[in-house]
Write an enzyme that holds these catalytic residues in place. Sequence first.
Site, PDB file in Angstrom:
ATOM      1  N   HIS A 222      95.407 134.580  56.146  1.00  0.00           N
ATOM      2  CA  HIS A 222      95.271 136.129  56.459  1.00  0.00           C
ATOM      3  C   HIS A 222      96.636 136.877  56.640  1.00  0.00           C
ATOM      4  O   HIS A 222      96.778 138.088  56.435  1.00  0.00           O
ATOM      5  CB  HIS A 222      94.231 136.407  57.407  1.00  0.00           C
ATOM      6  CG  HIS A 222      94.773 136.316  58.866  1.00  0.00           C
ATOM      7  ND1 HIS A 222      94.421 134.875  59.653  1.00  0.00           N
ATOM      8  CD2 HIS A 222      95.516 137.062  59.282  1.00  0.00           C
ATOM      9  CE1 HIS A 222      95.053 135.167  60.613  1.00  0.00           C
ATOM     10  NE2 HIS A 222      95.482 136.315  60.640  1.00  0.00           N
TER      11      HIS A 222
ATOM     12  N   ASP B 244      91.260 129.695  56.151  1.00  0.00           N
ATOM     13  CA  ASP B 244      92.368 130.610  56.412  1.00  0.00           C
ATOM     14  C   ASP B 244      93.340 129.793  56.534  1.00  0.00           C
ATOM     15  O   ASP B 244      94.007 129.405  57.593  1.00  0.00           O
ATOM     16  CB  ASP B 244      91.739 131.197  57.840  1.00  0.00           C
ATOM     17  CG  ASP B 244      92.899 132.439  58.076  1.00  0.00           C
ATOM     18  OD1 ASP B 244      93.627 132.639  57.013  1.00  0.00           O
ATOM     19  OD2 ASP B 244      93.027 132.866  59.241  1.00  0.00           O
TER      20      ASP B 244
ATOM     21  N   SER C  52      98.977 134.898  65.062  1.00  0.00           N
ATOM     22  CA  SER C  52      98.277 134.247  63.733  1.00  0.00           C
ATOM     23  C   SER C  52      99.266 133.469  62.882  1.00  0.00           C
ATOM     24  O   SER C  52     100.484 134.018  62.618  1.00  0.00           O
ATOM     25  CB  SER C  52      97.737 135.633  62.860  1.00  0.00           C
ATOM     26  OG  SER C  52      96.617 136.220  63.615  1.00  0.00           O
TER      27      SER C  52
END
Length: 319
Positions: A118, A168, A266
């Site tokens: 992502h 992911d 992230s």
Amino acid sequence: MRSAFSGKIVQLVAALLVLLVNFVTSQDPDIVKTCTSYKKSVWEETSEFSFLIENAPIIYKTLDKCTSYAPLIIGGGPALPKEFPHAARLGHREDDGEIEWFCGGTLISNLHVLTAAHCLYSPQGSVNIVRLGDLEFDTSTDDADPEDFTVKDFTLHPGYSHPAIYNDIAVVRLSKTVTFNEYKHPACLPFDDGRSVPSFIAIGWGQLEIVPRTENKKLQKVKLYNYNTRCRFTADKNDELPEGYNATTQLCIGSNEHKDTCNGDSGGPVLIYHKDYPCMYHVMGITSVGVACDTPDLPAMYTRVHFYLDWIKQQLAKT
């Protein structure tokens, strides 16, 4: 009855031995070998000497400097110099040279950085620059060796479908090889899936608090715990998790205190120490999605790296 009971004990012991053998042999020998080679390339120095006698044999001696730079992490706080030499920061550099950093990553070879898929859908632009060897951004007084690398290309897992965060995971390939030293060298890939690991170390340059929004320029570390399948009950189905938590491909990790990963973390790693090499870590997970940043006893979901080892190895084989 005693004979039957003894027989059951023998069967149980035999089953446990089979499980132990299966666990040991399940370790990918290529990954074990590569991890050891990284350790040797950075931490072992071989010198040669001989006695001052004609035709005396040459003797080789290896000095192993593989020691931990930091004590075991209790709680959290700023990272120490050289503590996480695999830490990467991902960003987008404009034509005028201006850089916006927005995700983390993990160096896993001399050309490849592991991150979240992502992160490659960032509104700031595509990932085209990776920084390695840094500790605190925008300063030259820390004990660091920052170096920027342009991105040659990147590959998202074929099972990733934005905005859902299943699968992911992505691999970024750098445009030039990384010269390993004490400030920059890879983390090892996992030897197991992490289900029995009690705690992990998460690192990143993300926000320290969700409110107020606080910019952070120092690499931070925090100890988090394995909540196993708790996320099945704490994660509501939504656009990011249309099927809820997947315990096969995701790790459920958190804390009963105000300790967490947050915005900007992230793509960064959750780690464990290597059992035999105190200077090395395994990257067990990738920071993926949180339910509520900095909320006690509400764990977040991380991509389970071990599940994707075959796919990662395919990416590493690309030159």
